[in-house]
Scaffold this active site. Structure first.
Site, mmCIF file in Angstrom:
data_model
loop_
_atom_site.group_PDB
_atom_site.id
_atom_site.type_symbol
_atom_site.label_atom_id
_atom_site.label_comp_id
_atom_site.label_asym_id
_atom_site.label_seq_id
_atom_site.Cartn_x
_atom_site.Cartn_y
_atom_site.Cartn_z
ATOM 1 N N CYS A 21 -1.567 0.889 7.449
ATOM 2 C CA CYS A 21 -3.005 0.582 7.556
ATOM 3 C C CYS A 21 -3.402 -0.675 6.772
ATOM 4 C CB CYS A 21 -3.841 1.766 7.073
ATOM 5 S SG CYS A 21 -3.651 3.248 8.079
ATOM 6 N N ARG A 22 -3.403 -0.576 5.436
ATOM 7 C CA ARG A 22 -3.998 -1.655 4.630
ATOM 8 C C ARG A 22 -3.095 -2.865 4.416
ATOM 9 N NH1 ARG A 22 -5.177 2.073 -0.308
ATOM 10 N NH2 ARG A 22 -3.200 2.866 0.531
ATOM 11 N N SER A 23 -1.846 -2.650 3.952
ATOM 12 C CA SER A 23 -1.030 -3.835 3.631
ATOM 13 C C SER A 23 -0.596 -4.626 4.871
ATOM 14 C CB SER A 23 0.151 -3.490 2.716
ATOM 15 O OG SER A 23 1.021 -2.567 3.294
ATOM 16 N N ASN A 59 2.187 1.549 4.438
ATOM 17 C CA ASN A 59 2.478 0.279 5.123
ATOM 18 C C ASN A 59 2.184 0.340 6.623
ATOM 19 O OD1 ASN A 59 5.327 -1.942 5.698
ATOM 20 N ND2 ASN A 59 3.260 -2.503 5.175
ATOM 21 N N CYS A 70 0.866 -1.189 0.000
ATOM 22 C CA CYS A 70 0.000 0.000 0.000
ATOM 23 C C CYS A 70 0.895 1.230 0.000
ATOM 24 C CB CYS A 70 -0.987 -0.022 1.170
ATOM 25 S SG CYS A 70 -0.225 0.052 2.808
ATOM 26 N N ASP A 72 -8.624 3.607 1.665
ATOM 27 C CA ASP A 72 -7.557 3.849 2.635
ATOM 28 C C ASP A 72 -8.138 4.403 3.937
ATOM 29 O OD1 ASP A 72 -5.318 4.491 4.034
ATOM 30 O OD2 ASP A 72 -4.268 5.396 2.332
HETATM 31 P P1 4NP Z 1 -1.825 2.894 4.089
HETATM 32 O O1 4NP Z 1 -2.444 4.280 4.614
HETATM 33 O O2 4NP Z 1 -1.241 3.192 2.727
HETATM 34 O O3 4NP Z 1 -3.003 1.977 4.019
HETATM 35 O O4 4NP Z 1 -0.794 2.480 5.117
HETATM 36 C C1 4NP Z 1 -1.696 5.459 4.723
HETATM 37 C C2 4NP Z 1 -0.915 5.663 5.839
HETATM 38 C C3 4NP Z 1 -0.200 6.837 5.972
HETATM 39 C C4 4NP Z 1 -0.283 7.810 4.977
HETATM 40 C C5 4NP Z 1 -1.060 7.593 3.868
HETATM 41 C C6 4NP Z 1 -1.764 6.416 3.733
HETATM 42 N N1 4NP Z 1 0.435 9.032 5.116
HETATM 43 O O5 4NP Z 1 0.305 9.905 4.238
HETATM 44 O O6 4NP Z 1 1.159 9.211 6.119
#
Ligand code: 4NP
Length: 151
Positions: free
Chosen positions: A9-11, A7, A4, A120
């Site tokens: 939340c989703r992955s 790294n 994702c 997300d």
């Molecule tokens: P992820 O979500 O891609 O599912 O881990 C996010 C976590 C942090 C951020 C963006 C998306 N960020 O911009 O910090």
């Protein structure tokens, strides 16, 4: 390898859910799963508290999971790369080269459901919906691996 953006939340949720399913099927010594992000913002951080909460609720371990960044070598070290959304997919395809042997797909490619991107929850706050889609996608991904492998 689940990918994702951050790294956190989703992955990592997909990695934990997939590992859980793999263990349930007794394939823990056959299938290795990992996760990483296309961005480097959160390197070494544990999963987001929303991801930890939903995994705790479902009794799924995320022990040892911490954020790392996608590297070109992953595209030859892993059999397959699974992107959470279309942006992740194009970022992965951008670093793909002639040495890349892994297949690259969206998690939703394995699903029969009517969705494409895993939303997300870093932005939506809806960890429940993300968990539901990730679980469905991971079940179908494992089914696909079992149908196309020799074990
Ligand atoms: P992820 O979500 O891609 O599912 O881990 C996010 C976590 C942090 C951020 C963006 C998306 N960020 O911009 O910090």
């Amino acid at each position: 390898m689940f990918v994702c953006l951050g790294n956190i939340c989703r992955s990592p949720m997909a990695e934990a859910v997939f590992r859980h399913l793999v263990k349930q099927k007794g394939l823990g010594d056959k299938i290795f799963a990992d996760s990483c992000g296309t961005a480097r913002y959160h390197i070494d951080k544990p999963p987001h508290e929303g991801t930890r909460a939903i995994l705790n609720l479902h009794g799924i371990s995320y022990a040892g999971i911490k954020a790392s960044q996608l590297e070109k070598r992953h595209l030859s070290e892993f059999d397959g790369i699974v992107a959470m959304d279309s942006e992740n997919l194009s970022d992965i395809l951008r670093i793909k080269n002639k040495n890349s042997t892994a297949w690259v797909k969206l998690l939703s490619d394995f699903s029969k459901g009517n969705w494409r991107d895993v939303p997300d929850p870093y932005y939506t706050g809806d960890f429940e919906l993300t968990y539901k889609l990730i679980t469905e996608g991971c079940e179908m991904l494992l089914e696909h691996i079992r149908n196309t492998s020799s074990f």
